[in-house]
Write a protein that holds these residues in place. Sequence first.
Motif, mmCIF file in Angstrom:
data_model
loop_
_atom_site.group_PDB
_atom_site.id
_atom_site.type_symbol
_atom_site.label_atom_id
_atom_site.label_comp_id
_atom_site.label_asym_id
_atom_site.label_seq_id
_atom_site.Cartn_x
_atom_site.Cartn_y
_atom_site.Cartn_z
ATOM 1 N N GLN A 195 0.824 -1.205 0.000
ATOM 2 C CA GLN A 195 0.000 0.000 0.000
ATOM 3 C C GLN A 195 0.862 1.261 0.000
ATOM 4 O O GLN A 195 0.562 2.223 -0.712
ATOM 5 C CB GLN A 195 -0.933 -0.012 1.211
ATOM 6 C CG GLN A 195 -2.058 -1.025 1.102
ATOM 7 C CD GLN A 195 -2.824 -1.203 2.404
ATOM 8 O OE1 GLN A 195 -2.245 -1.132 3.495
ATOM 9 N NE2 GLN A 195 -4.129 -1.423 2.313
ATOM 10 N N ILE A 196 1.945 1.245 0.780
ATOM 11 C CA ILE A 196 2.850 2.396 0.809
ATOM 12 C C ILE A 196 3.509 2.598 -0.553
ATOM 13 O O ILE A 196 3.687 3.730 -1.024
ATOM 14 C CB ILE A 196 3.920 2.212 1.910
ATOM 15 C CG1 ILE A 196 3.300 2.383 3.297
ATOM 16 C CG2 ILE A 196 5.055 3.210 1.746
ATOM 17 C CD1 ILE A 196 2.930 3.797 3.649
ATOM 18 N N GLU A 197 3.885 1.507 -1.205
ATOM 19 C CA GLU A 197 4.510 1.610 -2.526
ATOM 20 C C GLU A 197 3.554 2.251 -3.529
ATOM 21 O O GLU A 197 3.966 3.066 -4.359
ATOM 22 C CB GLU A 197 4.946 0.226 -3.005
ATOM 23 C CG GLU A 197 6.171 -0.309 -2.264
ATOM 24 C CD GLU A 197 6.502 -1.741 -2.636
ATOM 25 O OE1 GLU A 197 5.629 -2.425 -3.223
ATOM 26 O OE2 GLU A 197 7.625 -2.187 -2.321
ATOM 27 N N ARG A 198 2.284 1.918 -3.427
ATOM 28 C CA ARG A 198 1.298 2.503 -4.349
ATOM 29 C C ARG A 198 1.070 3.985 -4.035
ATOM 30 O O ARG A 198 0.877 4.799 -4.937
ATOM 31 C CB ARG A 198 -0.011 1.723 -4.279
ATOM 32 C CG ARG A 198 0.112 0.280 -4.770
ATOM 33 C CD ARG A 198 -1.239 -0.406 -4.856
ATOM 34 N NE ARG A 198 -2.084 0.231 -5.854
ATOM 35 C CZ ARG A 198 -3.389 -0.011 -5.991
ATOM 36 N NH1 ARG A 198 -3.990 -0.857 -5.176
ATOM 37 N NH2 ARG A 198 -4.106 0.595 -6.924
ATOM 38 N N ILE A 199 1.095 4.333 -2.753
ATOM 39 C CA ILE A 199 0.968 5.744 -2.372
ATOM 40 C C ILE A 199 2.189 6.523 -2.859
ATOM 41 O O ILE A 199 2.062 7.651 -3.353
ATOM 42 C CB ILE A 199 0.805 5.864 -0.840
ATOM 43 C CG1 ILE A 199 -0.545 5.285 -0.402
ATOM 44 C CG2 ILE A 199 0.933 7.320 -0.387
ATOM 45 C CD1 ILE A 199 -0.686 5.104 1.093
#
Length: 399
Positions: free
Chosen positions: A190-194
């Motif tokens: 999720q952090i990578e997508r953000i």
Amino acid sequence: MQSNPSKWVAGHVSTLPKSGIRDFFELVAKMKGDASVISLGVGEPDFTTPWHIREHAIYALERGKTYYTSNLGMPELRKEISRYVAKHFGVDYRPDDQVIVTVGVSEALDLAFRAFINPGDKVMYHQPCYVSYHPSIQLAHGEAIAVPTYAKDNFALTAEALEAAWQPGAKILMLNLPCNPTGGTCTREQIERIAAFAREKDLLVLSDEIYSELTFEGEHVSIASLPGMAERTIFLHGFSKAFAMTGWRIGYACGPAVLIDAMMKVHQYAMMCASIIAQEGALEALRNGEEAVARMREQYHRRRDLVVRRFNEIGLTCHSPRGSFYAFPQVTSSGLNEKAFAEGLLKEQKVAVVPGTAFGTNGSGHVRACFATGYEQLIDACDRMERFVAGQQQGKVST
């Protein structure tokens, strides 16, 4: 001619709402002196700052360390911050020009908003959120864009929600993971997508990671550690929560030198420097405090498991927060909204929680319960809450 002093208050300040937390705790203050009140309200550790930290600061005072430091903070403290952040968050910062010591994370956040927001710039932030984010953006003459998070996602911020909320003119993304008031956080994916979203939209990221050490399951991933993010991220952190140093008011920010220099310009005229005694305490915390942090985290973990289990048994649906020391149960099953629930619980059972709308409209139907208090007190508080909810259910049956 009688003057009206309010005419001199700046327009953007006069329209600023008071903190929803402080507003509610005016009710709590009226019960001051009643030892039977159990507060699950203010987000403050019940642990005293570890003795070795206090002792180090006392010794520094006795040695006459009572002077100003560099605007950026004590050089030896900045070196320890650089070492600590590299070890725990995987990001390398130069202590000479990429680290600034501040009066708590709150000042670091204020410096960042004042240094980077031009009037009308848009700032995205996820909600429910810490009470100061939206007002701090307004005080810097920015425009706040709330990005909702939901209980069904354990209040994790998603790239899809960011895409849906994005507006032309957005300049900054404000993150708080793990989050106050929900305890929500994000997986690495999720952090990578953000991060990909921030790069695509060319956003500056302000990442408040004050609760990172209080992560109970899985890894904490700092967005600053991901490819292409260190150059567009201000990493915000401090000592209040993990090290139980709230009253010391000591925090820091790390980031690209040109951005830290801009923050320093504001800091040198507003604050000059953080207290040297608080900086001495922070130095000792970083050098020798990790064992105490681990012990406190273990206690918070145990308390979290207790309150989440009890809330769900009572019928107040509550996700299990992966971090922080907050639970965010839904209370609408009681037949009351969040404000009526909090007021009724305080009045009838003398337990203080905070209405979820204090943290934004997306907190509707929830309350924040801080479990940074003694285990036995938490058992008592849950028992009282169970009686309160049962009374509400009985009342519905009777009518």
